[in-house]
Design a protein around this motif. Structure first.
Motif, PDB file in Angstrom:
ATOM      1  N   UNK A   3       0.832  -1.200   0.000  1.00 50.08           N
ATOM      2  CA  UNK A   3       0.000   0.000   0.000  1.00 50.08           C
ATOM      3  C   UNK A   3       0.864   1.246   0.000  1.00 50.08           C
ATOM      4  N   UNK A   4       0.351   2.248  -0.666  1.00 47.50           N
ATOM      5  CA  UNK A   4       1.019   3.541  -0.654  1.00 47.50           C
ATOM      6  C   UNK A   4       0.791   4.214   0.691  1.00 47.50           C
ATOM      7  N   UNK A   5       1.786   4.949   1.202  1.00 48.42           N
ATOM      8  CA  UNK A   5       1.546   5.662   2.460  1.00 48.42           C
ATOM      9  C   UNK A   5       0.532   6.784   2.246  1.00 48.42           C
ATOM     10  N   UNK A   6      -0.169   7.098   3.297  1.00 47.11           N
ATOM     11  CA  UNK A   6      -1.195   8.139   3.194  1.00 47.11           C
ATOM     12  C   UNK A   6      -0.547   9.502   2.964  1.00 47.11           C
ATOM     13  N   UNK A   7      -1.354  10.439   2.518  1.00 49.26           N
ATOM     14  CA  UNK A   7      -0.850  11.793   2.270  1.00 49.26           C
ATOM     15  C   UNK A   7      -0.341  12.416   3.562  1.00 49.26           C
ATOM     16  N   UNK A   8      -1.000  12.118   4.667  1.00 45.15           N
ATOM     17  CA  UNK A   8      -0.578  12.670   5.957  1.00 45.15           C
ATOM     18  C   UNK A   8       0.803  12.130   6.343  1.00 45.15           C
ATOM     19  N   UNK A   9       1.031  10.847   6.108  1.00 44.17           N
ATOM     20  CA  UNK A   9       2.328  10.252   6.435  1.00 44.17           C
ATOM     21  C   UNK A   9       3.425  10.826   5.545  1.00 44.17           C
ATOM     22  N   UNK A  10       3.123  11.031   4.254  1.00 42.39           N
ATOM     23  CA  UNK A  10       4.110  11.631   3.355  1.00 42.39           C
ATOM     24  C   UNK A  10       4.411  13.074   3.753  1.00 42.39           C
ATOM     25  N   UNK A  11       3.391  13.819   4.136  1.00 40.77           N
ATOM     26  CA  UNK A  11       3.605  15.215   4.532  1.00 40.77           C
ATOM     27  C   UNK A  11       4.416  15.292   5.815  1.00 40.77           C
ATOM     28  N   UNK A  12       4.180  14.358   6.729  1.00 38.86           N
ATOM     29  CA  UNK A  12       4.911  14.341   7.989  1.00 38.86           C
ATOM     30  C   UNK A  12       6.374  14.000   7.751  1.00 38.86           C
ATOM     31  N   UNK A  13       6.641  13.147   6.776  1.00 36.30           N
ATOM     32  CA  UNK A  13       8.018  12.782   6.470  1.00 36.30           C
ATOM     33  C   UNK A  13       8.759  13.932   5.786  1.00 36.30           C
ATOM     34  N   UNK A  14       8.079  14.690   4.938  1.00 38.25           N
ATOM     35  CA  UNK A  14       8.730  15.723   4.148  1.00 38.25           C
ATOM     36  C   UNK A  14       8.954  17.016   4.919  1.00 38.25           C
ATOM     37  N   UNK A  15       8.024  17.410   5.754  1.00 42.49           N
ATOM     38  CA  UNK A  15       8.094  18.714   6.409  1.00 42.49           C
ATOM     39  C   UNK A  15       8.840  18.608   7.736  1.00 42.49           C
ATOM     40  N   UNK A  16       9.824  19.476   7.892  1.00 39.89           N
ATOM     41  CA  UNK A  16      10.513  19.536   9.172  1.00 39.89           C
ATOM     42  C   UNK A  16       9.707  20.412  10.124  1.00 39.89           C
ATOM     43  N   UNK A  17      10.130  20.434  11.370  1.00 34.87           N
ATOM     44  CA  UNK A  17       9.420  21.264  12.343  1.00 34.87           C
ATOM     45  C   UNK A  17       9.510  22.742  11.999  1.00 34.87           C
ATOM     46  N   UNK A  18      10.663  23.170  11.492  1.00 35.13           N
ATOM     47  CA  UNK A  18      10.832  24.574  11.113  1.00 35.13           C
ATOM     48  C   UNK A  18       9.890  24.971   9.990  1.00 35.13           C
ATOM     49  N   UNK A  19       9.728  24.086   9.011  1.00 38.87           N
ATOM     50  CA  UNK A  19       8.812  24.376   7.919  1.00 38.87           C
ATOM     51  C   UNK A  19       7.371  24.405   8.413  1.00 38.87           C
ATOM     52  N   UNK A  20       7.039  23.508   9.319  1.00 42.94           N
ATOM     53  CA  UNK A  20       5.685  23.482   9.853  1.00 42.94           C
ATOM     54  C   UNK A  20       5.392  24.754  10.652  1.00 42.94           C
ATOM     55  N   UNK A  21       6.345  25.162  11.474  1.00 45.86           N
ATOM     56  CA  UNK A  21       6.150  26.398  12.231  1.00 45.86           C
ATOM     57  C   UNK A  21       6.069  27.607  11.306  1.00 45.86           C
TER      58      UNK A  21
END
Length: 179
Positions: A3-21
């Motif tokens: 199965x492909x990972x969900x969009x949420x899991x991919x976004x969590x892997x790609x975005x660092x905390x600095x980018x999220x903030x």
């Protein structure tokens, strides 16, 4: 079957905390700007249309013409200043260009406040005595029924003049580079 990972899991892997903030801060800045616009329209809009517009040379129509021209000029100032910023190569000069764009930001802010302060409520049942008191939107449209046309015409004319000037500057630069 894999199965492909969900969009949420991919976004969590790609975005660092600095980018999220950074994204959260950008959202909060936009929300604060919208709230600031709304509060400014509510507090200063009636003063601008009720006091400044009648005292302006040409009355409300002259005021609308100046405000209509201020929108494109302010936006052009911001674009001209910020399009030349190079943070990586020269941060001090870029900071100066950001500071040079602030008058354009202020002109654009005033333009938005004055334009939104002149909008009438959508439904006629909301056109009570408060709407018709001096400086409020219904009063503006009773005193100056063609204010929208004057503002729109001055905005279009100022934009046309800016584009004409830009094309002539670009043409002169190209002919100088070719020579």
């Amino acid at each position: 079957m894999r199965q492909r990972p969900s969009a949420w899991a991919r976004a969590r892997e790609k975005a660092s905390r600095g980018e999220a903030w950074g994204g959260c801060l950008a959202f909060l800045a936009v929300a604060a700007a919208l709230i600031g616009f709304a509060l400014t329209v509510m507090t200063l809009g009636t003063d601008l249309w009720g006091s400044a517009a009648p005292a302006w040379p040409g009355g409300g129509y002259g005021f609308a013409a100046v405000v209509g021209a201020a929108g494109p000029l302010g936006l052009a100032t911001v674009i001209a200043a910020l399009s030349r910023t190079r943070w990586k190569t020269n941060p001090l000069r870029s900071l100066g260009r950001v500071l040079a764009s602030l008058p354009g930001v202020a002109a654009s802010f005033v333009w938005v406040v004055v334009v939104f302060a002149g909008f009438r409520p959508r439904h006629r049942r909301d056109w009570g005595s408060g709407c018709h008191s001096r400086g409020n939107p219904c009063w503006v449209h009773v005193e100056y029924p063609w204010v929208w046309a004057v503002g729109l015409l001055s905005t279009v004319l100022a934009t046309a003049v800016l584009f004409t000037v830009l094309f002539r500057i670009d043409k002169a630069r190209r002919s100088a580079a070719a020579a």
